[in-house]
Write a protein that holds these residues in place. Structure first.
Motif, PDB file in Angstrom:
ATOM      1  N   TYR A 112       0.836  -1.204   0.000  1.00 10.69           N
ATOM      2  CA  TYR A 112       0.000   0.000   0.000  1.00 10.69           C
ATOM      3  C   TYR A 112       0.872   1.256   0.000  1.00 10.69           C
ATOM      4  O   TYR A 112       0.627   2.201  -0.757  1.00 10.69           O
ATOM      5  CB  TYR A 112      -0.919  -0.013   1.223  1.00 10.69           C
ATOM      6  CG  TYR A 112      -1.733   1.244   1.399  1.00 10.69           C
ATOM      7  CD1 TYR A 112      -2.903   1.440   0.680  1.00 10.69           C
ATOM      8  CD2 TYR A 112      -1.330   2.241   2.298  1.00 10.69           C
ATOM      9  CE1 TYR A 112      -3.663   2.603   0.844  1.00 10.69           C
ATOM     10  CE2 TYR A 112      -2.076   3.395   2.460  1.00 10.69           C
ATOM     11  CZ  TYR A 112      -3.241   3.573   1.736  1.00 10.69           C
ATOM     12  OH  TYR A 112      -3.971   4.720   1.900  1.00 10.69           O
ATOM     13  N   ARG A 113       1.905   1.260   0.815  1.00 14.22           N
ATOM     14  CA  ARG A 113       2.784   2.433   0.895  1.00 14.22           C
ATOM     15  C   ARG A 113       3.510   2.655  -0.438  1.00 14.22           C
ATOM     16  O   ARG A 113       3.626   3.784  -0.914  1.00 14.22           O
ATOM     17  CB  ARG A 113       3.787   2.259   2.033  1.00 14.22           C
ATOM     18  CG  ARG A 113       3.146   2.069   3.406  1.00 14.22           C
ATOM     19  CD  ARG A 113       4.129   2.403   4.482  1.00 14.22           C
ATOM     20  NE  ARG A 113       3.787   1.941   5.798  1.00 14.22           N
ATOM     21  CZ  ARG A 113       2.890   2.483   6.619  1.00 14.22           C
ATOM     22  NH1 ARG A 113       2.158   3.503   6.199  1.00 14.22           N
ATOM     23  NH2 ARG A 113       2.693   2.000   7.839  1.00 14.22           N
ATOM     24  N   ILE A 114       4.002   1.576  -1.018  1.00 10.85           N
ATOM     25  CA  ILE A 114       4.698   1.682  -2.305  1.00 10.85           C
ATOM     26  C   ILE A 114       3.757   2.240  -3.370  1.00 10.85           C
ATOM     27  O   ILE A 114       4.118   3.126  -4.161  1.00 10.85           O
ATOM     28  CB  ILE A 114       5.257   0.311  -2.718  1.00 10.85           C
ATOM     29  CG1 ILE A 114       6.390  -0.111  -1.768  1.00 10.85           C
ATOM     30  CG2 ILE A 114       5.755   0.341  -4.159  1.00 10.85           C
ATOM     31  CD1 ILE A 114       6.858  -1.540  -1.960  1.00 10.85           C
ATOM     32  N   GLN A 115       2.536   1.727  -3.373  1.00 11.97           N
ATOM     33  CA  GLN A 115       1.542   2.168  -4.355  1.00 11.97           C
ATOM     34  C   GLN A 115       1.233   3.654  -4.202  1.00 11.97           C
ATOM     35  O   GLN A 115       1.173   4.393  -5.191  1.00 11.97           O
ATOM     36  CB  GLN A 115       0.266   1.340  -4.184  1.00 11.97           C
ATOM     37  CG  GLN A 115      -0.898   1.795  -5.054  1.00 11.97           C
ATOM     38  CD  GLN A 115      -2.226   1.196  -4.588  1.00 11.97           C
ATOM     39  OE1 GLN A 115      -2.258   0.268  -3.778  1.00 11.97           O
ATOM     40  NE2 GLN A 115      -3.311   1.736  -5.093  1.00 11.97           N
ATOM     41  N   LYS A 116       1.046   4.107  -2.967  1.00 16.11           N
ATOM     42  CA  LYS A 116       0.648   5.498  -2.742  1.00 16.11           C
ATOM     43  C   LYS A 116       1.794   6.475  -2.985  1.00 16.11           C
ATOM     44  O   LYS A 116       1.548   7.653  -3.268  1.00 16.11           O
ATOM     45  CB  LYS A 116       0.085   5.674  -1.325  1.00 16.11           C
ATOM     46  CG  LYS A 116      -1.247   4.984  -1.129  1.00 16.11           C
ATOM     47  CD  LYS A 116      -2.279   5.479  -2.141  1.00 16.11           C
ATOM     48  CE  LYS A 116      -3.557   4.688  -2.129  1.00 16.11           C
ATOM     49  NZ  LYS A 116      -4.480   5.108  -3.201  1.00 16.11           N
ATOM     50  N   ALA A 118       3.995   6.007  -5.393  1.00 15.56           N
ATOM     51  CA  ALA A 118       4.300   5.976  -6.826  1.00 15.56           C
ATOM     52  C   ALA A 118       3.873   7.293  -7.474  1.00 15.56           C
ATOM     53  O   ALA A 118       2.742   7.753  -7.299  1.00 15.56           O
ATOM     54  CB  ALA A 118       3.583   4.800  -7.490  1.00 15.56           C
ATOM     55  N   GLY A 119       4.787   7.925  -8.175  1.00 12.74           N
ATOM     56  CA  GLY A 119       4.478   9.170  -8.865  1.00 12.74           C
ATOM     57  C   GLY A 119       4.597  10.420  -8.025  1.00 12.74           C
ATOM     58  O   GLY A 119       4.382  11.527  -8.528  1.00 12.74           O
ATOM     59  N   THR A 120       4.946  10.283  -6.736  1.00  9.96           N
ATOM     60  CA  THR A 120       5.062  11.461  -5.869  1.00  9.96           C
ATOM     61  C   THR A 120       6.453  12.077  -5.909  1.00  9.96           C
ATOM     62  O   THR A 120       6.655  13.188  -5.418  1.00  9.96           O
ATOM     63  CB  THR A 120       4.751  11.101  -4.397  1.00  9.96           C
ATOM     64  OG1 THR A 120       5.767  10.193  -3.925  1.00  9.96           O
ATOM     65  CG2 THR A 120       3.378  10.480  -4.252  1.00  9.96           C
ATOM     66  N   GLY A 121       7.433  11.339  -6.458  1.00 14.10           N
ATOM     67  CA  GLY A 121       8.820  11.794  -6.400  1.00 14.10           C
ATOM     68  C   GLY A 121       9.531  11.353  -5.142  1.00 14.10           C
ATOM     69  O   GLY A 121      10.718  11.634  -4.956  1.00 14.10           O
ATOM     70  N   LEU A 122       8.811  10.658  -4.245  1.00  7.62           N
ATOM     71  CA  LEU A 122       9.405  10.128  -3.012  1.00  7.62           C
ATOM     72  C   LEU A 122       9.547   8.610  -3.135  1.00  7.62           C
ATOM     73  O   LEU A 122       8.588   7.924  -3.488  1.00  7.62           O
ATOM     74  CB  LEU A 122       8.528  10.448  -1.798  1.00  7.62           C
ATOM     75  CG  LEU A 122       8.207  11.925  -1.545  1.00  7.62           C
ATOM     76  CD1 LEU A 122       7.229  12.051  -0.391  1.00  7.62           C
ATOM     77  CD2 LEU A 122       9.469  12.719  -1.268  1.00  7.62           C
ATOM     78  N   ARG A 123      10.725   8.084  -2.834  1.00  2.00           N
ATOM     79  CA  ARG A 123      10.888   6.635  -2.880  1.00  2.00           C
ATOM     80  C   ARG A 123      10.707   6.053  -1.487  1.00  2.00           C
ATOM     81  O   ARG A 123      11.158   6.644  -0.491  1.00  2.00           O
ATOM     82  CB  ARG A 123      12.249   6.238  -3.466  1.00  2.00           C
ATOM     83  CG  ARG A 123      13.453   6.721  -2.721  1.00  2.00           C
ATOM     84  CD  ARG A 123      14.734   6.386  -3.482  1.00  2.00           C
ATOM     85  NE  ARG A 123      15.900   6.981  -2.861  1.00  2.00           N
ATOM     86  CZ  ARG A 123      16.704   6.352  -2.011  1.00  2.00           C
ATOM     87  NH1 ARG A 123      16.459   5.105  -1.663  1.00  2.00           N
ATOM     88  NH2 ARG A 123      17.748   6.979  -1.491  1.00  2.00           N
ATOM     89  N   PRO A 124      10.042   4.923  -1.373  1.00  2.00           N
ATOM     90  CA  PRO A 124       9.812   4.327  -0.062  1.00  2.00           C
ATOM     91  C   PRO A 124      11.054   3.586   0.445  1.00  2.00           C
ATOM     92  O   PRO A 124      11.759   2.934  -0.325  1.00  2.00           O
ATOM     93  CB  PRO A 124       8.665   3.346  -0.322  1.00  2.00           C
ATOM     94  CG  PRO A 124       8.797   2.995  -1.772  1.00  2.00           C
ATOM     95  CD  PRO A 124       9.371   4.198  -2.453  1.00  2.00           C
TER      96      PRO A 124
END
Length: 222
Positions: A112-116, A118-124
């Motif tokens: 869920y965290r990886i999905q949310k 995605a596309g934010t410019g922040l890597r988990p």
């Protein structure tokens, strides 16, 4: 060389505190803030029920700014995701490149965290992912991490555990089937001492109450 900047998702509990310790030891990113969701109505950390005054004292002891995300009560998933998206956009605008989490082994939460993100410019980042939680719990205690159980799920753990310290004695008494780190939600903690803090956060134990099916120990500034 300048290290990438990261925010750490901060629940106020021991796993987040340990993640901060591990990230600082690894020195692969520069943790520049603690990101915490709070309950607007009660001015407490979401789920853990810890007072914002203690949260702020914790951030000061960690030497990091606090990024508070106030959530309405009750809070829909849509409202939660909208507010988190706004924070991610602000982080990215400030040159932050990563978001770290103290998750241990729940694949659905990680996904869920990886999905949310995605596309934010922040890597988990998951700096303490997939440990032997029994060994990890002993390692935390042995390294001087100090925490107190702020919330327990009475369906799996007796209400008497609320307000107890997370220490070797508690670990020895946990019933079979309860994860030693409480990763399945059996309990939540407030971390108040350890190598990730410049000094301990002084607390005292208030009343123990049952609310919404959980048992909370009200922790107060000492």
């Amino acid at each position: 060389m300048t290290r990438p900047k990261a925010l750490l998702s901060w629940s106020s509990g021991k796993d987040a505190a340990w993640a901060l310790h591990i990230l600082r030891q690894a020195r692969e990113v520069d943790v520049v803030g603690l990101l915490t969701t709070t309950n607007e109505a009660f001015e407490r950390v979401a789920m853990h029920g810890v007072r914002e005054a203690l949260l702020e004292a914790q951030a000061e002891a960690a030497g990091l700014p606090l990024w508070k995300v106030p959530l309405p009560w009750p809070c829909s998933n849509e409202a939660y995701e909208a507010r988190m998206a706004a924070v991610c956009a602000e982080a990215q605008a400030q040159g932050i490149e990563a978001m770290a989490f103290g998750d241990l082994f729940l694949e659905d939460v990680r996904d869920y965290r990886i999905q949310k993100l995605a596309g934010t410019g922040l890597r988990p980042l998951f700096p303490i992912w997939n440990p032997d939680t029994a060994g990890l719990a002993r390692e935390m205690v042995g390294a001087g991490l100090r925490a107190t159980l702020a919330c327990v799920d009475p369906r799996v753990l007796a209400a008497e555990f609320a307000g107890r310290d997370f220490d070797a004695g508690l670990l020895a008494e946990l019933p079979e089937g309860v994860d030693p780190c409480g990763e399945r939600g059996e309990f939540h903690t407030f971390a108040w001492g350890g190598p990730m803090f410049q000094h301990p956060v002084a607390i005292r134990r208030g009343e123990v109450v049952e609310r919404d099916g959980f048992v909370f120990a009200d922790l107060l500034p000492a």
